[in-house]
Design an enzyme around this catalytic site. Structure first.
Site, short mmCIF file in Angstrom:
data_model
loop_
_atom_site.label_atom_id
_atom_site.label_comp_id
_atom_site.label_asym_id
_atom_site.label_seq_id
_atom_site.Cartn_x
_atom_site.Cartn_y
_atom_site.Cartn_z
N LYS A 15 0.84 -1.21 0.00
CA LYS A 15 0.00 0.00 0.00
C LYS A 15 0.87 1.26 0.00
O LYS A 15 0.65 2.18 -0.77
CB LYS A 15 -0.91 0.03 1.25
CG LYS A 15 -1.78 -1.19 1.41
CD LYS A 15 -2.63 -1.11 2.68
CE LYS A 15 -1.84 -1.18 3.96
NZ LYS A 15 -1.33 -2.53 4.32
N ARG A 90 -8.66 0.93 9.52
CA ARG A 90 -8.29 -0.48 9.76
C ARG A 90 -9.34 -1.18 10.62
O ARG A 90 -9.22 -2.39 10.84
CB ARG A 90 -6.95 -0.53 10.51
CG ARG A 90 -5.73 -0.69 9.62
CD ARG A 90 -4.50 -0.68 10.52
NE ARG A 90 -3.37 -1.38 9.99
CZ ARG A 90 -2.40 -0.83 9.27
NH1 ARG A 90 -2.46 0.43 8.93
NH2 ARG A 90 -1.37 -1.55 8.89
N ARG A 127 12.00 -6.99 4.35
CA ARG A 127 12.07 -5.58 4.73
C ARG A 127 12.70 -5.43 6.11
O ARG A 127 13.47 -4.51 6.34
CB ARG A 127 10.65 -4.98 4.73
CG ARG A 127 10.63 -3.51 5.15
CD ARG A 127 9.26 -2.89 5.03
NE ARG A 127 8.32 -3.45 5.97
CZ ARG A 127 7.01 -3.18 5.99
NH1 ARG A 127 6.51 -2.35 5.09
NH2 ARG A 127 6.23 -3.74 6.87
N ARG A 133 12.60 -1.62 11.26
CA ARG A 133 11.27 -1.60 11.89
C ARG A 133 11.15 -2.73 12.90
O ARG A 133 11.34 -3.89 12.55
CB ARG A 133 10.18 -1.72 10.81
CG ARG A 133 9.71 -0.36 10.34
CD ARG A 133 8.64 -0.45 9.30
NE ARG A 133 7.41 -1.10 9.75
CZ ARG A 133 6.29 -1.10 9.06
NH1 ARG A 133 6.23 -0.46 7.91
NH2 ARG A 133 5.22 -1.70 9.53
N ARG A 144 -0.26 -9.42 13.36
CA ARG A 144 -0.79 -8.43 12.40
C ARG A 144 -1.75 -9.08 11.40
O ARG A 144 -2.76 -8.49 11.03
CB ARG A 144 0.37 -7.73 11.67
CG ARG A 144 1.05 -6.71 12.58
CD ARG A 144 2.49 -6.43 12.20
NE ARG A 144 2.63 -5.74 10.94
CZ ARG A 144 3.80 -5.58 10.33
NH1 ARG A 144 4.89 -6.06 10.87
NH2 ARG A 144 3.87 -4.93 9.19
P1 B4P Z 1 4.75 -1.62 2.03
O1 B4P Z 1 4.37 -0.78 0.87
O2 B4P Z 1 5.63 -0.99 3.06
O3 B4P Z 1 3.52 -2.28 2.81
P2 B4P Z 1 2.30 -1.66 3.59
O4 B4P Z 1 1.18 -2.52 3.15
O5 B4P Z 1 2.18 -0.20 3.34
O6 B4P Z 1 2.74 -1.77 5.17
P3 B4P Z 1 2.26 -2.25 6.60
O7 B4P Z 1 0.81 -2.62 6.57
O8 B4P Z 1 3.24 -3.30 6.99
O9 B4P Z 1 2.51 -1.09 7.64
P4 B4P Z 1 1.81 0.22 8.26
O10 B4P Z 1 2.88 1.24 8.33
O11 B4P Z 1 0.56 0.61 7.56
O12 B4P Z 1 5.43 -2.93 1.41
C1 B4P Z 1 5.96 -3.96 2.20
C2 B4P Z 1 7.26 -4.51 1.61
O13 B4P Z 1 6.99 -5.15 0.37
C3 B4P Z 1 8.30 -3.44 1.33
O14 B4P Z 1 9.55 -3.92 1.69
C4 B4P Z 1 8.20 -3.23 -0.18
O15 B4P Z 1 9.43 -2.83 -0.75
C5 B4P Z 1 7.82 -4.62 -0.67
N1 B4P Z 1 6.99 -4.59 -1.88
C6 B4P Z 1 6.04 -3.68 -2.21
N2 B4P Z 1 5.46 -4.00 -3.39
C7 B4P Z 1 6.07 -5.16 -3.82
C8 B4P Z 1 5.93 -6.00 -4.97
N3 B4P Z 1 5.03 -5.74 -5.94
N4 B4P Z 1 6.72 -7.11 -5.07
C9 B4P Z 1 7.62 -7.40 -4.11
N5 B4P Z 1 7.82 -6.64 -2.99
C10 B4P Z 1 7.06 -5.53 -2.86
O16 B4P Z 1 1.39 -0.20 9.77
C11 B4P Z 1 2.32 -0.55 10.79
C12 B4P Z 1 1.64 -0.59 12.18
O17 B4P Z 1 1.18 0.74 12.56
C13 B4P Z 1 0.38 -1.46 12.33
O18 B4P Z 1 0.70 -2.84 12.58
C14 B4P Z 1 -0.32 -0.79 13.56
O19 B4P Z 1 0.27 -1.18 14.77
C15 B4P Z 1 -0.03 0.70 13.36
N6 B4P Z 1 -1.12 1.38 12.63
C16 B4P Z 1 -1.01 1.94 11.38
N7 B4P Z 1 -2.20 2.45 10.99
C17 B4P Z 1 -3.09 2.21 12.00
C18 B4P Z 1 -4.47 2.45 12.17
N8 B4P Z 1 -5.19 3.05 11.22
N9 B4P Z 1 -5.06 2.05 13.34
C19 B4P Z 1 -4.36 1.45 14.30
N10 B4P Z 1 -3.02 1.17 14.20
C20 B4P Z 1 -2.40 1.54 13.06
#
Ligand code: B4P
Length: 189
Positions: A15, A90, A127, A133, A144
């Protein structure tokens, strides 16, 4: 009135990766609640102190704190051209908080990122080797996923009923996934 796009999907679905690219192409603000919380942690704010132990275990920060943080952020001038919400909502209460401000910030589209769980675990562990992280660990990933299935996945139906969902195959080349989202948005805008 400023339209909201929601990027919804399991942890590690990409995302954040896609939100950065789409926001820059269309001139939208990119709001990642995960990034905002991590900034609070590194600045050692009172919110950051609460959030750190919750996030390290893979749990969600409380709705009340996250909703307040998000609604305040939406008041910034950079949100006037449109906003990508990355990682919010979420939970159902978080989605309902957006219903309360829909006259100012209507949700226009919800992109649901689809990736199977094995691929997600590999991505997050990879990652974790470089990101520093502290939630990219095997134990935290398991929590998660469970929370995603229980609290976040039901939101797909919530938005499906409003006919706002577009599913995205988020496996494969990052640029191809980006092109698919951009094409869909171009048709909508
Ligand atoms: P990202 O792009 O980093 O993944 P994400 O889905 O955005 O991240 P995530 O859900 O883990 O974390 P968030 O900060 O929202 O990609 C992941 C990896 O994959 C990267 O290394 C990337 O390079 C790789 N990648 C991407 N696309 C690829 C592809 N096509 N092929 C191969 N590799 C690929 O949340 C973290 C924490 O914050 C949560 O657990 C929670 O504790 C808290 N939090 C955040 N929002 C919250 C909310 N609304 N309410 C309550 N808690 C919240």
């Amino acid at each position: 009135m400023s339209e909201l796009l929601i990027f919804l999907g399991p942890p590690g679905a990409g995302k954040g990766t896609q939100a950065i690219k789409i926001a820059s192409k269309f001139g939208f603000a990119h709001i990642s609640t995960g990034d905002m919380l991590r900034e609070h942690i590194s600045n050692e704010t009172s919110l950051g102190k609460v959030a750190k132990s919750v996030m390290d275990k893979g749990n969600l920060v409380s709705d009340e704190l996250v909703i307040e943080m998000l609604v305040e952020r939406l008041r910034n001038d950079d949100c006037k051209n449109g906003v990508i919400l990355d990682g919010f909502p979420r939970t159902l209460p978080q989605a309902e908080s957006l219903e309360n401000i829909k006259n100012e910030f209507p949700v226009s589209k919800v992109f649901v990122f689809e990736v199977d769980e094995d691929e997600l675990v590999q991505r997050i562990l990879l990652r974790g080797q470089t990101s520093g992280r502290t939630d990219d660990t095997e134990g935290s990933i398991k929590v998660r996923f469970e929370i995603y299935m229980q609290d976040t996945e039901p939101l797909i139906n919530f938005y499906h009923r409003q006919e706002k969902v577009t599913k995205i195959n988020a496996v494969g080349d990052v640029d191809e996934i980006y092109q698919n989202i951009a094409e869909d948005l171009n048709k909508y805008l």
